[in-house]
Design an enzyme around this catalytic site. Structure first.
Site, mmCIF file in Angstrom:
data_model
loop_
_atom_site.group_PDB
_atom_site.id
_atom_site.type_symbol
_atom_site.label_atom_id
_atom_site.label_comp_id
_atom_site.label_asym_id
_atom_site.label_seq_id
_atom_site.Cartn_x
_atom_site.Cartn_y
_atom_site.Cartn_z
ATOM 1 N N SER A 12 0.821 -1.135 0.010
ATOM 2 C CA SER A 12 -0.158 0.081 -0.190
ATOM 3 C C SER A 12 0.895 1.333 -0.013
ATOM 4 O O SER A 12 2.118 1.225 0.605
ATOM 5 C CB SER A 12 -0.833 0.115 1.145
ATOM 6 N N TYR A 46 -2.054 -0.174 10.339
ATOM 7 C CA TYR A 46 -2.215 -0.464 9.017
ATOM 8 C C TYR A 46 -0.923 -0.239 8.223
ATOM 9 O O TYR A 46 -0.156 -0.835 7.600
ATOM 10 C CB TYR A 46 -3.395 0.028 8.120
#
Length: 263
Positions: free
Chosen positions: A152, A165
């Site tokens: 990501s 995250y």
């Protein structure tokens, strides 16, 4: 089952989003695809992905795996290799998150870090480790095997749905380098770091109105004034697997220019 002459791509988290698009992309190219499902809550979606892959003439298998559990990873690899006796590519798409504003430090405790890391980081490693012997065996002098991690933009610039995250994806990026060294020369390992992807994790983490607001804001703030679609990331995963024999140990940002905007 006898050894398959058809290359096999194993994809975790393939019931929706990038994983589903990746399964279809490899199926369109004539690969056999092993479609990773989480549990009964995602089974209908996984079976729909299987139907779409079969419509392209692909051999398919749906396997269940909670990648946070090492036994589940080993069992999944056993299921896939019992069917085809080979794994040529592994795409690690399984992931989890919970939206927690970064400034709310007290809302992120050790349990949340552990929950996210168990799937996004440890699970990715466990599945790669389980598949590694088969990936090595499937490689030839002319064609290396491939592992693709779906990372990501959050792991590159510290943004994303939560600090936990972002940290988990930063660890994925570092692990990509380590695994690329460890599995060379027969297996290449790369990561793709998307920015906002429509139909990604956030779609399943936010209320519909919240998701629409985030999508509009991310589109407006992107230098390219767009967000990505799952099929674009799937195309990149396929390119890295089939058409990039010299690329390994790379984290490729596919983020519509957000890294430029952060400078």
């Amino acid at each position: 089952m006898t050894y398959s002459a058809t290359p096999v791509c194993m994809i975790t988290g393939a019931a929706s989003g990038i994983g589903a698009a990746t399964a279809v992309r490899f199926a369109r190219a004539g690969w056999a695809v092993a479609i990773g499902n989480f549990d009964d809550s995602t089974r209908a979606s996984a079976l729909a992905v299987q139907d779409e892959c079969r419509a392209h003439g692909a051999e398919t298998l749906v396997f269940d795996a909670d990648v946070s559990q090492d036994e589940a990873c080993l069992r999944a690899v056993d299921d896939v290799t019992a069917r085809w006796r080979r794994i040529d590519a592994l795409v690690n798409c399984a992931g989890t998150t919970r939206v927690i504003p970064h400034a709310q430090l007290d809302d992120v405790d050790a349990a949340e870090f552990e929950r996210v890391y168990r799937v996004n980081t440890i699970g990715l490693f466990q599945m790669t480790r389980a598949a590694a012997p088969w990936l090595r065996e499937s490689a030839t002098a002319k064609r290396s095997a491939s592992v693709i991690h779906i990372s990501s933009l959050a792991g590159l610039n510290g943004t994303g749905s939560s600090i936990a995250y972002a940290a988990s994806k930063g660890a994925v990026n570092t692990m990509t380098l380590s695994l690329a060294r460890s599995l060379a020369p027969r297996v290449r390992v790369n990561a793709i770091a998307p920015g906002m992807v429509d139909d990604g994790l956030l779609l399943r983490s936010l209320e519909p109105a919240q998701y629409r607001d985030v999508l509009a804001r991310m589109t407006a703030n992107s230098p390219l004034e767009r967000v990505s679609q799952p099929a674009e990331i799937a195309d990149l995963a396929f390119f890295l697997t089939e058409h990039a024999p010299a690329i390994t140990g790379q984290v490729i940002a596919a983020e519509n220019g957000f890294l430029l905007a952060s400078v």
